[in-house]
Design a protein around this motif. Structure first.
Motif, PDB file in Angstrom:
ATOM      1  N   GLY A   9       0.804  -1.354  -0.113  1.00 63.26           N
ATOM      2  CA  GLY A   9       0.037   0.084  -0.056  1.00 63.26           C
ATOM      3  C   GLY A   9       0.957   1.256   0.008  1.00 63.26           C
ATOM      4  O   GLY A   9       2.316   1.199  -0.253  1.00 63.26           O
ATOM      5  N   LEU A  10       0.241   2.275   0.377  1.00 57.66           N
ATOM      6  CA  LEU A  10       1.155   3.731   0.476  1.00 57.66           C
ATOM      7  C   LEU A  10       2.292   3.608   1.287  1.00 57.66           C
ATOM      8  O   LEU A  10       3.352   3.973   0.892  1.00 57.66           O
ATOM      9  CB  LEU A  10       0.260   4.494   0.852  1.00 57.66           C
ATOM     10  CG  LEU A  10       0.770   6.036   1.356  1.00 57.66           C
ATOM     11  CD1 LEU A  10       1.157   6.708   0.285  1.00 57.66           C
ATOM     12  CD2 LEU A  10      -0.276   6.868   2.350  1.00 57.66           C
ATOM     13  N   SER A  11       2.074   2.832   2.583  1.00 58.26           N
ATOM     14  CA  SER A  11       3.264   2.803   3.203  1.00 58.26           C
ATOM     15  C   SER A  11       4.392   1.863   2.703  1.00 58.26           C
ATOM     16  O   SER A  11       5.967   2.294   2.572  1.00 58.26           O
ATOM     17  CB  SER A  11       2.950   2.129   4.670  1.00 58.26           C
ATOM     18  OG  SER A  11       2.090   2.792   5.155  1.00 58.26           O
ATOM     19  N   ASP A  30       3.057  -8.303  -1.545  1.00 58.25           N
ATOM     20  CA  ASP A  30       1.608  -7.951  -1.171  1.00 58.25           C
ATOM     21  C   ASP A  30       0.519  -8.960  -1.708  1.00 58.25           C
ATOM     22  O   ASP A  30       0.792  -9.447  -2.742  1.00 58.25           O
ATOM     23  CB  ASP A  30       1.501  -6.508  -2.091  1.00 58.25           C
ATOM     24  CG  ASP A  30       0.174  -5.794  -1.906  1.00 58.25           C
ATOM     25  OD1 ASP A  30       0.154  -5.230  -0.799  1.00 58.25           O
ATOM     26  OD2 ASP A  30      -0.855  -5.902  -2.503  1.00 58.25           O
ATOM     27  N   GLN A  31      -0.537  -8.950  -0.855  1.00 58.85           N
ATOM     28  CA  GLN A  31      -1.465  -9.853  -1.241  1.00 58.85           C
ATOM     29  C   GLN A  31      -2.468  -9.482  -2.329  1.00 58.85           C
ATOM     30  O   GLN A  31      -3.078 -10.410  -2.733  1.00 58.85           O
ATOM     31  CB  GLN A  31      -2.318 -10.367   0.216  1.00 58.85           C
ATOM     32  CG  GLN A  31      -3.115  -9.436   0.632  1.00 58.85           C
ATOM     33  CD  GLN A  31      -3.642  -9.743   1.900  1.00 58.85           C
ATOM     34  OE1 GLN A  31      -3.389 -10.761   2.640  1.00 58.85           O
ATOM     35  NE2 GLN A  31      -4.702  -9.050   2.624  1.00 58.85           N
ATOM     36  N   GLY A  32      -2.094  -8.454  -2.827  1.00 57.56           N
ATOM     37  CA  GLY A  32      -2.955  -7.809  -4.178  1.00 57.56           C
ATOM     38  C   GLY A  32      -4.431  -7.291  -3.821  1.00 57.56           C
ATOM     39  O   GLY A  32      -5.204  -7.381  -4.860  1.00 57.56           O
ATOM     40  N   ALA A  41      -9.411   9.358  -0.893  1.00 56.35           N
ATOM     41  CA  ALA A  41      -9.487  10.550  -1.631  1.00 56.35           C
ATOM     42  C   ALA A  41      -8.197  11.305  -1.795  1.00 56.35           C
ATOM     43  O   ALA A  41      -7.701  12.086  -2.721  1.00 56.35           O
ATOM     44  CB  ALA A  41     -10.486  11.728  -0.787  1.00 56.35           C
ATOM     45  N   GLY A  42      -7.044  11.016  -0.903  1.00 58.67           N
ATOM     46  CA  GLY A  42      -5.743  11.520  -1.138  1.00 58.67           C
ATOM     47  C   GLY A  42      -5.641  13.148  -1.061  1.00 58.67           C
ATOM     48  O   GLY A  42      -4.520  13.686  -1.493  1.00 58.67           O
ATOM     49  N   MET A  43      -6.415  13.599  -0.350  1.00 57.48           N
ATOM     50  CA  MET A  43      -6.447  14.968  -0.115  1.00 57.48           C
ATOM     51  C   MET A  43      -5.313  15.496   0.569  1.00 57.48           C
ATOM     52  O   MET A  43      -5.197  15.025   1.731  1.00 57.48           O
ATOM     53  CB  MET A  43      -7.890  15.414   0.507  1.00 57.48           C
ATOM     54  CG  MET A  43      -8.790  16.129  -0.466  1.00 57.48           C
ATOM     55  SD  MET A  43     -10.093  16.871   0.404  1.00 57.48           S
ATOM     56  CE  MET A  43     -10.536  15.536   1.493  1.00 57.48           C
ATOM     57  N   GLY A 206     -13.949   3.829   6.389  1.00 58.21           N
ATOM     58  CA  GLY A 206     -14.300   5.087   5.559  1.00 58.21           C
ATOM     59  C   GLY A 206     -15.037   4.576   4.217  1.00 58.21           C
ATOM     60  O   GLY A 206     -14.765   3.711   3.695  1.00 58.21           O
ATOM     61  N   GLU A 207     -15.779   5.467   3.870  1.00 61.32           N
ATOM     62  CA  GLU A 207     -16.572   5.156   2.643  1.00 61.32           C
ATOM     63  C   GLU A 207     -16.957   6.521   1.813  1.00 61.32           C
ATOM     64  O   GLU A 207     -16.954   7.629   2.332  1.00 61.32           O
ATOM     65  CB  GLU A 207     -18.237   4.525   2.863  1.00 61.32           C
ATOM     66  CG  GLU A 207     -17.819   3.298   3.577  1.00 61.32           C
ATOM     67  CD  GLU A 207     -19.154   2.440   3.689  1.00 61.32           C
ATOM     68  OE1 GLU A 207     -20.162   2.620   2.872  1.00 61.32           O
ATOM     69  OE2 GLU A 207     -19.362   1.809   4.637  1.00 61.32           O
ATOM     70  N   VAL A 208     -16.583   6.447   0.413  1.00 61.84           N
ATOM     71  CA  VAL A 208     -16.843   7.741  -0.459  1.00 61.84           C
ATOM     72  C   VAL A 208     -17.781   7.314  -1.611  1.00 61.84           C
ATOM     73  O   VAL A 208     -17.721   5.945  -2.069  1.00 61.84           O
ATOM     74  CB  VAL A 208     -15.464   8.102  -0.834  1.00 61.84           C
ATOM     75  CG1 VAL A 208     -14.725   8.951  -0.029  1.00 61.84           C
ATOM     76  CG2 VAL A 208     -14.491   6.784  -1.314  1.00 61.84           C
ATOM     77  N   ARG A 281      -9.084   2.618   7.277  1.00 64.77           N
ATOM     78  CA  ARG A 281      -7.800   3.594   7.589  1.00 64.77           C
ATOM     79  C   ARG A 281      -7.056   2.626   8.743  1.00 64.77           C
ATOM     80  O   ARG A 281      -7.732   2.386   9.866  1.00 64.77           O
ATOM     81  CB  ARG A 281      -8.207   4.769   8.134  1.00 64.77           C
ATOM     82  CG  ARG A 281      -9.131   5.322   7.101  1.00 64.77           C
ATOM     83  CD  ARG A 281      -9.706   7.055   7.597  1.00 64.77           C
ATOM     84  NE  ARG A 281     -10.547   7.789   6.837  1.00 64.77           N
ATOM     85  CZ  ARG A 281     -11.890   7.834   7.044  1.00 64.77           C
ATOM     86  NH1 ARG A 281     -12.557   6.770   7.812  1.00 64.77           N
ATOM     87  NH2 ARG A 281     -12.712   8.144   6.167  1.00 64.77           N
ATOM     88  N   PRO A 282      -5.835   2.719   8.556  1.00 60.27           N
ATOM     89  CA  PRO A 282      -4.984   1.989   9.785  1.00 60.27           C
ATOM     90  C   PRO A 282      -4.880   3.179  10.709  1.00 60.27           C
ATOM     91  O   PRO A 282      -3.900   3.706  10.663  1.00 60.27           O
ATOM     92  CB  PRO A 282      -3.701   1.478   8.940  1.00 60.27           C
ATOM     93  CG  PRO A 282      -3.561   2.175   8.050  1.00 60.27           C
ATOM     94  CD  PRO A 282      -5.155   2.708   7.584  1.00 60.27           C
ATOM     95  N   ALA A 283      -5.677   3.161  11.732  1.00 56.07           N
ATOM     96  CA  ALA A 283      -5.466   4.215  12.794  1.00 56.07           C
ATOM     97  C   ALA A 283      -5.179   3.663  14.011  1.00 56.07           C
ATOM     98  O   ALA A 283      -5.147   2.595  14.489  1.00 56.07           O
ATOM     99  CB  ALA A 283      -6.946   4.983  12.738  1.00 56.07           C
TER     100      ALA A 283
END
Ligand SMILES: Cc1cc2nc3c(=O)[nH]c(=O)nc-3n(C[C@H](O)[C@H](O)[C@H](O)COP(=O)(O)OP(=O)(O)OC[C@H]3O[C@@H](n4cnc5c(N)ncnc54)[C@H](O)[C@@H]3O)c2cc1C
Length: 351
Positions: A9-11, A30-32, A41-43, A206-208, A281-283
């Motif tokens: 992922g991003l990390s 990565d498990q794909g 959203a990448g804001m 989270g949903e968009v 989100r991994p919070a």
């Protein structure tokens, strides 16, 4: 030094670029299936509007991410970092007052502008509105796809699920392959990791929605209770929601209804919903990343906990973490997992 990164992922991607920059040998497993970095959203929002303060470490993160993402775009010959303005419709008179206070504060010079005289007709802004300076947003899908393609072509990315039975910690091998550093970047799945699951993850689903509209300006992000983000494909993202204590990454009707209810507070312009995505989100309980070496299992590391602002946070702390591994430069105490040793690790393991 030979690094295995678990999670693309991003990390994992940000760490991989930083390792490559330093000529360190690595590969990614990565498990794909991605349930956060691809949905985001990448804001890049330098403000926390609820309290009208700067986002945590924003002054460091923003210049760093601008350079980092631009360099990756050039390196892998892709485009995913796009400029946008961010217009906030004030939620109350109190919020407007806070905005005016920040305008007088030099620490906010880079971010806040005087309120606009008028608001666009479609915007519900009885208390006024104003622009925040932001570098824009990262097109998450374009980021993920172009980076996966880049590392795949270099044969540095393997699609497979990491199998803990094949890990020999004392020999420092995975499936017979020697490593010096094994870095877990598993996103919300980190809470199931047998070595790092003791950390206080507080993952947030989270949903968009994807929407179409003839009304909104294609160069502005709108924000009040929800956000509307114009994408490069002519449509908009509308979001988002927060839900805790769930591992189910599928979209829900409830979240869709909630988003559309919030939307009514922002605008009454006609929209058409064309898509719906969810992620997790991994919070973390204290809202800070989880970075560092396992307290007792040397060679095992974690880079996780990027939360709701991962696209802002990842570049700065990927650089800091690799500096820590290469040159021993101390990690920021706020992100170092050492902060949890006493409370979560030692008591459990001393029984
Ligand atoms: C709806 C939503 C909106 C968001 N909006 C924004 C935003 O506007 N701005 C912003 O900055 N951030 C935003 N975020 C947050 C951002 O997406 C995250 O902080 C970030 O993507 C986390 O990245 P990650 O790599 O740590 O985790 P992930 O993206 O979850 O990646 C983890 C990877 O690890 C892999 N993996 C896990 N376990 C294993 C295993 N055992 N073996 C092999 N691979 C494994 C998975 O396949 C996955 O690809 C948003 C998130 C969501 C859900």
């Amino acid at each position: 030094m030979k690094v295995i990164i678990v999670g693309g992922g991003l990390s994992g991607i940000c760490l991989a670029h930083q390792l490559e920059k330093n000529n360190i040998s690595f590969r990614i497993i990565d498990q794909g299936i991605n349930h956060s970095s691809k949905v985001a959203a990448g804001m890049i929002n330098p403000m926390t509007f609820r309290r009208m303060i700067k986002t945590w470490r924003g002054d460091d993160l923003i210049p760093c991410l601008q350079k980092f993402y631009s360099e990756i775009e050039n390196k892998i010959n892709a485009r995913f970092f796009f400029q946008r303005k961010l217009r906030r419709a004030f939620a109350s008179q109190h919020e407007r007052d806070l905005w005016m206070e920040r305008l007088e504060d030099d620490a906010y010079n880079n971010y806040i502008n005087s309120p606009e005289k008028d608001a666009p007709e479609f915007l519900n802004a009885p208390f006024g509105n104003g622009f925040i300076n932001t570098p824009g947003y990262i097109d998450a899908k374009a980021f993920m796809e172009s980076n996966h393609q880049y590392f795949q072509e270099k044969q540095l990315l393997e699609y497979a699920q990491f199998d803990f039975d094949k890990l020999d910690i004392s020999a420092k091998t995975y499936n017979g392959e020697q490593y010096t550093h094994l870095i877990f970047c598993e996103g919300f799945k980190g809470e199931d990791n047998p070595y790092f699951g003791y950390l206080p993850f507080k993952n947030a689903k989270g949903e968009v929605l994807n929407i179409e509209s003839e009304t909104f300006n294609k160069s502005e992000i709108l924000n009040k209770k929800c956000f509307i983000l114009p994408t490069e494909y002519g449509d908009f993202k509308l979001g988002s929601t927060y839900a805790w204590n769930t591992k189910d990454p599928s979209p829900t009707e409830k979240a869709k209804t909630d988003i559309l209810e919030n939307y009514k507070l922002l605008s009454s312009a006609k929209i058409k919903v064309t898509g719906h995505e969810a992620g997790i989100r991994p919070a973390v309980a204290d809202r800070r990343p989880l970075i560092g070496e396992h307290p007792t299992q040397k060679g095992l590391y974690i880079f996780n906990g990027l939360g709701a602002k991962g696209y802002m946070i990842a570049p700065y702390f990927a650089i800091a973490f690799i500096e820590n591994l290469l040159n021993g430069k101390e990690l920021d105490k706020e992100v170092d997992i050492q902060r949890f040793y006493k409370k979560y690790f030692l008591p459990k393991n001393s029984i």
